[in-house]
Write a protein that holds these residues in place. Sequence first.
Motif, PDB file in Angstrom:
ATOM      1  N   TRP A  81       0.857  -1.165   0.000  1.00 20.02           N
ATOM      2  CA  TRP A  81       0.000   0.000   0.000  1.00 20.02           C
ATOM      3  C   TRP A  81       0.903   1.228   0.000  1.00 20.02           C
ATOM      4  O   TRP A  81       1.891   1.213   0.714  1.00 20.02           O
ATOM      5  CB  TRP A  81      -0.878  -0.026   1.259  1.00 20.02           C
ATOM      6  CG  TRP A  81      -1.917   1.026   1.282  1.00 20.02           C
ATOM      7  CD1 TRP A  81      -3.176   0.968   0.765  1.00 20.02           C
ATOM      8  CD2 TRP A  81      -1.780   2.321   1.867  1.00 20.02           C
ATOM      9  NE1 TRP A  81      -3.819   2.143   0.986  1.00 20.02           N
ATOM     10  CE2 TRP A  81      -2.994   2.990   1.654  1.00 20.02           C
ATOM     11  CE3 TRP A  81      -0.753   3.003   2.521  1.00 20.02           C
ATOM     12  CZ2 TRP A  81      -3.209   4.303   2.097  1.00 20.02           C
ATOM     13  CZ3 TRP A  81      -0.967   4.297   2.954  1.00 20.02           C
ATOM     14  CH2 TRP A  81      -2.186   4.927   2.743  1.00 20.02           C
ATOM     15  N   TYR A  86      -6.180  -2.515   6.442  1.00 21.24           N
ATOM     16  CA  TYR A  86      -6.947  -1.760   5.441  1.00 21.24           C
ATOM     17  C   TYR A  86      -7.336  -2.652   4.269  1.00 21.24           C
ATOM     18  O   TYR A  86      -8.501  -2.740   3.882  1.00 21.24           O
ATOM     19  CB  TYR A  86      -6.062  -0.589   5.009  1.00 21.24           C
ATOM     20  CG  TYR A  86      -6.466   0.237   3.790  1.00 21.24           C
ATOM     21  CD1 TYR A  86      -6.812   1.580   3.948  1.00 21.24           C
ATOM     22  CD2 TYR A  86      -6.423  -0.281   2.511  1.00 21.24           C
ATOM     23  CE1 TYR A  86      -7.112   2.364   2.845  1.00 21.24           C
ATOM     24  CE2 TYR A  86      -6.727   0.495   1.403  1.00 21.24           C
ATOM     25  CZ  TYR A  86      -7.075   1.811   1.566  1.00 21.24           C
ATOM     26  OH  TYR A  86      -7.374   2.582   0.479  1.00 21.24           O
ATOM     27  N   ILE A  87      -6.329  -3.364   3.719  1.00 18.77           N
ATOM     28  CA  ILE A  87      -6.614  -4.198   2.557  1.00 18.77           C
ATOM     29  C   ILE A  87      -7.504  -5.373   2.948  1.00 18.77           C
ATOM     30  O   ILE A  87      -8.358  -5.808   2.171  1.00 18.77           O
ATOM     31  CB  ILE A  87      -5.306  -4.692   1.910  1.00 18.77           C
ATOM     32  CG1 ILE A  87      -4.480  -3.490   1.411  1.00 18.77           C
ATOM     33  CG2 ILE A  87      -5.582  -5.643   0.774  1.00 18.77           C
ATOM     34  CD1 ILE A  87      -5.085  -2.727   0.279  1.00 18.77           C
ATOM     35  N   LEU A 143      -9.894  -5.283   5.070  1.00 20.40           N
ATOM     36  CA  LEU A 143     -11.271  -4.781   5.079  1.00 20.40           C
ATOM     37  C   LEU A 143     -11.776  -4.560   3.653  1.00 20.40           C
ATOM     38  O   LEU A 143     -12.942  -4.816   3.351  1.00 20.40           O
ATOM     39  CB  LEU A 143     -11.349  -3.476   5.878  1.00 20.40           C
ATOM     40  CG  LEU A 143     -11.245  -3.655   7.392  1.00 20.40           C
ATOM     41  CD1 LEU A 143     -10.994  -2.339   8.088  1.00 20.40           C
ATOM     42  CD2 LEU A 143     -12.521  -4.290   7.930  1.00 20.40           C
ATOM     43  N   VAL A 144     -10.882  -4.088   2.782  1.00 21.20           N
ATOM     44  CA  VAL A 144     -11.305  -3.871   1.396  1.00 21.20           C
ATOM     45  C   VAL A 144     -11.662  -5.217   0.748  1.00 21.20           C
ATOM     46  O   VAL A 144     -12.640  -5.319   0.003  1.00 21.20           O
ATOM     47  CB  VAL A 144     -10.202  -3.151   0.594  1.00 21.20           C
ATOM     48  CG1 VAL A 144     -10.555  -3.101  -0.881  1.00 21.20           C
ATOM     49  CG2 VAL A 144     -10.002  -1.740   1.130  1.00 21.20           C
ATOM     50  N   GLY A 204     -14.691  -1.237   5.023  1.00 19.39           N
ATOM     51  CA  GLY A 204     -14.086  -1.806   3.826  1.00 19.39           C
ATOM     52  C   GLY A 204     -14.491  -1.041   2.588  1.00 19.39           C
ATOM     53  O   GLY A 204     -13.663  -0.683   1.746  1.00 19.39           O
ATOM     54  N   PHE A 211     -12.741   2.402   2.590  1.00 23.71           N
ATOM     55  CA  PHE A 211     -11.333   2.324   2.178  1.00 23.71           C
ATOM     56  C   PHE A 211     -11.228   2.072   0.681  1.00 23.71           C
ATOM     57  O   PHE A 211     -10.388   2.626  -0.005  1.00 23.71           O
ATOM     58  CB  PHE A 211     -10.618   1.195   2.931  1.00 23.71           C
ATOM     59  CG  PHE A 211     -10.314   1.517   4.358  1.00 23.71           C
ATOM     60  CD1 PHE A 211     -10.101   2.825   4.754  1.00 23.71           C
ATOM     61  CD2 PHE A 211     -10.225   0.510   5.312  1.00 23.71           C
ATOM     62  CE1 PHE A 211      -9.815   3.124   6.072  1.00 23.71           C
ATOM     63  CE2 PHE A 211      -9.938   0.801   6.626  1.00 23.71           C
ATOM     64  CZ  PHE A 211      -9.740   2.106   7.011  1.00 23.71           C
ATOM     65  N   TRP A 212     -12.103   1.198   0.200  1.00 17.73           N
ATOM     66  CA  TRP A 212     -12.022   0.815  -1.205  1.00 17.73           C
ATOM     67  C   TRP A 212     -12.411   1.978  -2.101  1.00 17.73           C
ATOM     68  O   TRP A 212     -11.631   2.408  -2.964  1.00 17.73           O
ATOM     69  CB  TRP A 212     -12.946  -0.389  -1.436  1.00 17.73           C
ATOM     70  CG  TRP A 212     -12.905  -0.929  -2.829  1.00 17.73           C
ATOM     71  CD1 TRP A 212     -11.843  -0.925  -3.673  1.00 17.73           C
ATOM     72  CD2 TRP A 212     -13.975  -1.553  -3.530  1.00 17.73           C
ATOM     73  NE1 TRP A 212     -12.185  -1.518  -4.864  1.00 17.73           N
ATOM     74  CE2 TRP A 212     -13.483  -1.916  -4.812  1.00 17.73           C
ATOM     75  CE3 TRP A 212     -15.307  -1.863  -3.209  1.00 17.73           C
ATOM     76  CZ2 TRP A 212     -14.295  -2.558  -5.761  1.00 17.73           C
ATOM     77  CZ3 TRP A 212     -16.084  -2.506  -4.155  1.00 17.73           C
ATOM     78  CH2 TRP A 212     -15.585  -2.849  -5.411  1.00 17.73           C
TER      79      TRP A 212
END
Lengths: 523, 651
Positions: free
Chosen positions: A241, A303-304, A306-307, B590, B593-594
């Motif tokens: 990131w 973060y990723i 959660l994405v 999520g 952030f995305w």
Amino acid sequence: MGSSMIEGALGIGTLSILVWLPILGGLLLLLGRAETRPGEKGANLRLDRWLALAVSVLTFVLSVPLWTQFDASTPSMQFVERLPWIRTFNVEYYLGVDGFSMPLILLTTFLTPIVVLAGWQVIEKRTAQYFAAFLILEGLMIGVFAALDALLFYVFWEAMLIPMFIIIGVWGGERRVYATMKFFLYTFLGSVFMLVALIYLYLKSGSYSILDFQNLPLTLTEQILIFLAFLFAFAVKVPMWPVHTWLPDAHVEAPTGGSVILAAVLLKMGGYGFIRFSLPITPDASSELAWLMISLSLVAVVYIGLVALVQKDMKKLIAYSSIAHMGFVTLGFFVGWQILERTGTTAGIAMGISGGMFQMISHGFISGALFLCVGVLYDRLHSRQIADYGGVVNTMPRFAAFMVLFALANAGLPGTSGFVGEFLVILAVFKAGFWYAFLAATTLILGAAYTLWMVKRVVFGAVANEGVAGLSDASGRELLILALVAAGVLGLGLWPAPLADVMAASVDHLALQITQSKLAGAL
Amino acid sequence: MERIYLAIVLCPLFAALVAGLFGRQIGRAGAHTVTILGVGASFGLSLLVLKDQWLEGAAAFNGTVYTWAVVDGVTMNVGFLVDRLTALMMVVVTSVSLMVHVYTIGYMHDDPGYQRFFSYISLFTFAMLTLVMANNFLQLFFGWEAVGLVSYLLIGFWYTRPTAIVANLKAFLVNRVGDFGFLLGIALILMATGSLDYATVFARAPEMSTQTIELWSGAPWSVMTVACLLLFVGAMGKSAQMPLHVWLPDSMEGPTPISALIHAATMVTAGVFMVARMSPLFEYSETALSVVLVIGATTALFTGFLGVVQNDIKRVVAYSTLSQLGYMTAALGASAYAVGVFHLMTHAFFKALLFLAAGSVIVAMHHEQDIRKMGGLRKYLPITWLTCLIGTLSLIGFPGFSGFFSKDALIEAVGHADRAGATYAWWCLLIGVFVTALYSFRMYFLVFHGPERLDAETKAHLHESPWVITLPLVLLAIPSAIVGWPTIAPVVFGDYFGSAIMVLERNDVLGELAGEFHGPWAYILHAFSAPIPYLALAGALTAWYLYLRNPGLAETVRLRFRWLHTLLMNKYYFDDFNDKVLARGSRGLGNLFWQLGDVLVIDGGLVNGSARLVGWAAQVSRQLQSGYLYHYAFAMIIGLAVMVGWLLLGA
């Protein structure tokens, strides 16, 4: 072994054979089938793919002695080949492997036949070129891992982009042009800075040998600039990131084989770069900037993670999961200095590095396997959308068993390879601080959440629609490739000792290198 | 003995692999034969081990099977620690597992996933045995997650049911929250002691208890307290302690045999076992033990209340399991590990019995689980009725039954504990006795007594279950009734556990109580001088009055205390909080952030922004390349002039 016979007969080293055999095989395919037209079938097609399979399997067989004849007691380079190349600039054809590069080469040679098999019946246009691209890519990837001359490394590193670019651009999905451009620009921009750093190091040392670079004293300013130049190149590849956004697009558009190689091997180049270049060449800068690397790694995990949870496209979900998992690699590599600072001892540094390496190898298996699984589904229904599936287990029970296994491995279940790296890194990171470990360990929850939620929606449940109802279970060929990867996932998870042992000497050596400041000798 | 230990673990694994991989070839009979033989062999050999350990006083075995990996000087092994605690657990696990295997032949006989089911339950037995026989934290974690995995697979066994595949995901994730803490605890222990082996870690416990760790600056915590609390988070997940209890009631979506085996008798007690195993660590942290005590007692009482309002027969038993797990946990918190494990054992028998009896009722009722649609089943299902009554009496602690000995000793031990929270815990457990009797007999009366509320169709086909179902009921009813008699003296008040469980002198409540113990008969008589049996009786009588004698009153009470009923029906809103705040919140984060981070800022701003910048620069520089020769000539002249001027002036 076979390779030593060839070695004796032709006077060529094992590593050279591994680099050039697949490249020559690929060129042979291209030359022999230059007139292949789209849609052509029959004898030629069969010959092409059998040739590709034969070359890739042979390469794998010839790579086995790297493991069996490897001397695990020393961190020094083995299977070394060293010839002058461009005398004016003291550039050499210099190959060799240690405990870091050898397992990565084996990962490459193990996965390439699987990728060839994965494209067996699926690729209908320009088949010969497709297989040729993968063979050439294989040789170049092995070259990256084996090169000990920085310029040779750079040549392989950049050349590798071309077949990958072509694989996505020719056999990719609808938005392949956008994805390839993004992929190419990101990675190419990154490497330009690396080239500048390599030339600077050459000017200082008078050699392009990476091992010479590692012994070169450098001031802190020099180190920081070089570190940042490397960081750009390697962070894009990992990807870290915030330079990760090319990966989901590239994966979504790439054909199955492309995704597998991209996730399983190409991303490892970034991690390998940190180990081979950043850590030993600029240890003081790495120490200064470790906080940054740790922060970026933890952002990747949380973060990723959660994405990944909210992705609707299976390939995107696995791509984001890859980024989150690769966060553990960089975390394990860079946590050492914080351990030293916090505890005053070096215990734990080697564990972090080993954990990062385990995570790389394991991620090669697992992400590769998950992309293969998505490929199996995509070949049947031509959709990657989670919402288009549901209840796959009803019609494809054997396939579902494998997909659940790989999903659980992705969630880091003990007994699978996915556990080993995360476990070691978390154990090491705890020594650097409770909260680092706390954030890293959220992967236990997030990883399970995004992977198993996908499995719930795709695999389990009642048959969701007519498409799923009409699915046929995985074929023998598909089961074979899934079983091969599953063997790797379980083998590494149940008994990681052999891999830990071959890496140990190199890991310990690196752990020592990074704690030794290079400032003293620098002017 | 080493080979025997290995055989005990590997027999079920082998059977599971055969039944799982070759299920089609060996057929249904082949699958249940091979798995029953595997688990049967395990059970027989476990008895041998118990005899060796207990009667013949063999020394504890601690040995390595193979080296998993050596990393950074830390050796990580797979190995066995077999002492008396392990031996007891091995017998409990394999005996209940064997009963469940036999029972499954009847319960699942027309299920298409027959072989798969046998494979899973054998695999579970293997995983549970690796957990209890571990001699190090790595293998403990292996077994810990492996039982979670099989639980996940079995809750979702009927994978076409939407509720089942939600429940198994929920179970896995909630357990992962526990494992999250557990893993951090293991990491801290490695950091503090440099080893993952029990023996080494326990030996270093005293010095570890003097170390501190700063979680945030300026606040040093005892390493031992932090480590024990983190480990206990793992136990809370696996043993379903509040607030991580939410997965257990939903796990009832799985077939009943596994509710008995996994979600009552064995897997859920793994947390209790683990804390008992870690007694050499927990003993050094008063704070951690207080937390264990309070959480256990809270779970014991408040999940008991929920059992009173449930109408699904399996869910009533499930809440009762939660409550009993709370009792065991509270015992651990009072440093009365031995009685916690003792209750674990008696509970394994009577709760497995109750679940299997519930399953027998469900089969007889053609998969109707609502107790409001039952009643008067006593005369149709005599064996089920009688064994269920034995199980219920044991559960409520009726004097003389196994559950009486364990529960009575447990509450007494907590009452004697001298620790923050002990008084609160004691009250919780005491009120819990009344609540336990109330919900247990409510279910018992509604199912087996009173008017028959079943429909004619069901009634016409109602008959007692076949012998493969009733035999395990009878075989489990025997220990549920009597196992307490011979075991209470050595296990609770004697020296059965020896060095397997470590209790510091100042914490030894059971040692204190042992002086007053004069055999089981005297113990029963002595019990009547305390409130426990009267509370149980009162609970049973209340159930009788409310649900048999005067059923209208129950309805009146419900309407009168509607808010309370709503609160209980909604399970204190834990599920709503998890769904609406945690799950939805994570997805919201999520998406944020995305869409904001990746798509808008990074791709939109940085990537496409630089692309636009390059485009703009190209646009501007394109103006320069006009193609007119005189433009270029002019530029060259200016450039030349500037260069010459600069050289002249600079010189």
